[in-house]
Write a protein that holds these residues in place. Structure first.
Motif, short mmCIF file in Angstrom:
data_model
loop_
_atom_site.label_atom_id
_atom_site.label_comp_id
_atom_site.label_asym_id
_atom_site.label_seq_id
_atom_site.Cartn_x
_atom_site.Cartn_y
_atom_site.Cartn_z
N ASN A 114 -1.72 10.65 -2.02
CA ASN A 114 -2.58 10.06 -0.99
C ASN A 114 -2.93 11.14 0.03
OD1 ASN A 114 -3.86 8.16 0.69
ND2 ASN A 114 -1.94 7.68 1.75
N ALA B 202 -5.31 5.53 1.41
CA ALA B 202 -4.60 4.37 0.88
C ALA B 202 -4.18 3.49 2.05
CB ALA B 202 -3.38 4.80 0.06
N GLY C 49 -8.70 7.85 -2.70
CA GLY C 49 -8.08 6.53 -2.73
C GLY C 49 -8.76 5.55 -3.66
N VAL D 215 0.84 -1.20 0.00
CA VAL D 215 0.00 0.00 0.00
C VAL D 215 0.88 1.25 0.00
CG1 VAL D 215 -1.71 1.30 1.32
CG2 VAL D 215 -1.86 -1.19 1.19
N SER E 41 3.30 10.01 -3.20
CA SER E 41 1.99 9.56 -3.67
C SER E 41 0.93 10.63 -3.42
CB SER E 41 1.58 8.26 -2.96
OG SER E 41 2.50 7.23 -3.24
#
Length: 662
Positions: free
Chosen positions: A222, A227, A427, A187, A220
């Motif tokens: 995110n 996530a 996500g 992840v 990322s």
């Protein structure tokens, strides 16, 4: 010590959140509060995957509610806790609200230029690469024809690749290819596992070693930390897969629409404060297939010069005329508006059928925020349509996470078209268009994505519903029945009509009927406490890193509230060195380096992508690394007051809460 994930006491997201809350309560009862996940230290390379673990608690020997070994924990012990995906930070001082202050005018981002010697050496670097690259191509085609076969005519066939078109890829990108496309495992949360690799032939091929390195992930999108492999959204996804499976059922016009899609579109409309919305299975395709349905021949599109490639593709496909204005420059935009309105269409000078201005809420390469209030003032004056791409701002900005309109406190219905994606803050995957019912009904028919693209897969729709509902909060009180707005009467799982409830005013919570009855959410998500924590942590992290890097002396772009922070490197050789030094530190840090053609030739940069999952200690770790590497690579070229790193870390809260400078 640490127990394995198989511990039955914490096998669900709800029980884990409850355990964390109880740990915090016990810590406060003992007179202290665990402020954050312990700082990361030491490299952690592992040869095999180990199960994620959860923190085991013992009241008698753990006043803080988080148990660690007697000796300082190693990096791997810390990384293999549940906080690898979302760091624990209970200190309420490390919070901020993402909102534009009306007490101060909208500040323009001052882009500093480096000293002349930095620009000179950068140009010289490119000149040397180009000169020696062409010399090697000239000699190689004559003395090493086998190695250059793909660039030469062969047996009457033209070369597969043009040596000129592929020159940049072969002569510059190949040299630093280890900094791009790094394979990862697991992840992409607060941390991420890199698959270790090496190249025996100067990056032409990469060989995996079989080892994995756990690293701090600052690369990322995110933004809100969704996530995660554990949590309420994950539990909802698992339940959705059991009921619907994992694959989509064809395109929307081929019968691929499920009750989940209807619910998701209604929830998106409610989330954005619009009458209606449609969702698409791909963010890029949302722009490139919808814009041709909005404008065509005889129409004019005015686009910010730094708009995303998906917007450019959509405009080209539409056949409309296009003009560009300087990035976020309202004087340039107004001057262009006066010109195009007075001149009309080329040759005929007839009035334009339609004028559409397209901007982005948050520009991901620059970190700048659109001056939406100023554009809306121009909209009232010149009567054009406005399209705002909120791919990076929706969910990440505003006190309620509703995007750029929420950030400025603007009624979203003042904007004609709101576009966004689910791939960042939520996500998930895909994109949406929100607007008036008449507009959305037209786009369902005329847009290419409805007829030719596949429907969004059920697990993805479930993730969209769960994450968006957690940001909004859920109103479980059934109100009196009222007249239903379009597409807002949601069907339950068995297709029976859902009870009609009175919606809260924007930006209120979602009614309980907006979600499938089989999708339970914990109380922390229903009452917005979880989403407010995520939003305020992200705002603090973004503001802290932006301002701290400037105080260290780096040249950065973007607004203070942007969760994307570009740090200028300029010289192409420094991209590879910066990336490799960050990745090989005691605490490895994964970053994104960006160069031409994604940026202008001399403004190569590293782009930090912040998340609510990061703790204040994580940001301190990044700042420490930047401080050391910045001195080594001579990157501290900004003009202005500088603070030492220790002072920045100690005065972080004060630095974040300082007022904006116009």
């Amino acid at each position: 010590m640490f127990k394995k994930k198989s511990t039955p006491a914490l096998n669900t997201a709800a029980s884990y959140l409850s355990a964390v809350s109880e740990a915090d309560a016990r810590a406060r009862a003992h007179g202290s509060t665990p402020s954050s996940t312990p700082a990361l230290s030491l490299s952690s390379s592992v040869t095999s995957s180990s199960e994620d673990t959860v923190l085991h608690e013992h009241d008698e020997d753990n006043a803080h509610g988080l148990t660690y070994p007697k000796n300082p924990p190693t990096s791997e012990q810390i990384f293999t806790t549940v906080h690898t995906e979302f760091g624990h930070c209970a200190n309420e001082q490390y919070r901020f609200t993402s909102q534009h202050s009306t007490d101060h005018p909208i500040a323009s981002v001052l882009e500093q230029d480096p000293p002349y010697y930095i620009l000179l050496t950068t140009y010289i670097s490119y000149i040397l690469v180009i000169a020696f690259g062409h010399l090697r191509d000239f000699l190689g085609k004559r003395f090493k024809r086998a190695a250059y076969r793909h660039l030469l005519d062969d047996n009457g066939y033209a070369a597969l690749n043009s040596d000129f078109d592929s020159f940049y890829t072969r002569r510059l990108k190949l040299r630093i290819d280890d900094c791009f496309s790094a394979p990862v495992y697991g992840v992409p949360g607060r941390t991420i596992q890199l698959l270790d690799r090496y190249s025996p032939d100067y990056n032409k091929t990469m060989v995996l070693t079989g080892n994995r390195t756990r690293a701090l992930n600052i690369s990322s999108y995110n933004y809100l930390g969704f996530a995660q492999s554990t949590g309420a959204c994950t539990d909802a996804d698992v339940e959705g897969i059991k009921r619907y499976g994992v694959s989509s059922c064809g395109s929307r016009l081929e019968g691929g629409t499920l009750d989940l899609h209807v619910q998701a579109e209604a929830l998106v409309a409610r989330f954005m404060g619009m009458e209606d919305a449609l969702i698409s299975s791909m963010g890029f395709a949302t722009n490139s297939t919808i814009i041709p349905a909005l404008v065509g021949k005889g129409c004019l599109v005015i686009s910010d010069e730094l708009n995303h490639a998906s917007i450019r593709v959509g405009v080209r496909m539409s056949g409309a005329n296009v003009r560009m204005f300087k990035h976020n420059n309202m004087d340039s935009l107004e001057k262009l508006l006066r010109e195009v309105i007075s001149q009309g269409q080329p040759k005929t000078h007839r009035p334009w059928k339609k004028i559409l201005i397209i901007v982005e809420g948050l520009y991901s390469m620059e970190g700048t925020i659109v001056k939406l209030p100023a554009i809306l003032e121009l909209k009232k004056k010149y009567k054009f349509y406005l399209f705002v791409d909120e791919a990076h701002s929706v969910g990440a900005m505003g006190p309620h996470g509703r995007g750029i309109c929420d950030y400025y406190g603007i009624n979203p219905r003042d904007v004609d078209v709101l576009m966004g994606t689910f791939t960042k803050s939520f996500g998930a995957a895909g994109g949406y268009i929100a607007g008036s019912k008449a507009l959305i009904d037209r786009l369902r028919i005329a847009g290419y994505s409805g007829a030719y693209a596949e429907a969004v897969a059920p697990p993805v729709v479930t993730q969209i519903l769960a994450s968006m509902a957690s940001i909004m909060g859920i109103n479980s009180t059934v109100e009196k029945q009222v007249a239903a707005p379009s597409r807002s009467l949601l069907r339950s799982y068995d297709n029976a009509p859902a009870p009609i409830v009175e919606f809260e005013a924007y930006p209120g919570r979602a009614p309980a009927t907006a979600l499938p009855p089989w999708m339970p959410l914990p109380q922390s998500m229903c009452d917005c406490s979880d989403s407010q924590m995520r939003l305020r942590r992200l705002a603090f992290n973004a503001r802290y890193l932006n301002r701290a890097l400037r105080k260290l002396g780096f040249i950065t772009y973007g607004h203070d509230d942007s969760p994307v922070v570009p740090l200028l490197l300029f010289n192409p050789g420094k991209m590879a060195v910066f990336s490799r030094l960050m990745r090989t530190r005691a605490t490895p840090i994964v970053i994104v380096v960006v160069a031409y053609p994604a940026t202008p030739l001399v403004t190569s940069r590293v782009r930090f992508c912040l998340s609510a999952s990061h703790t204040k200690d994580d940001i301190d770790t990044v700042l420490e690394a930047c401080d050391e590497i910045g001195d080594l690579l001579d990157l501290k070229q900004a003009v202005g007051e500088r603070w030492p790193l220790k002072e920045i870390v100690a005065r972080a809260v004060e630095l974040v809460n300082m007022p904006e400078v116009a």
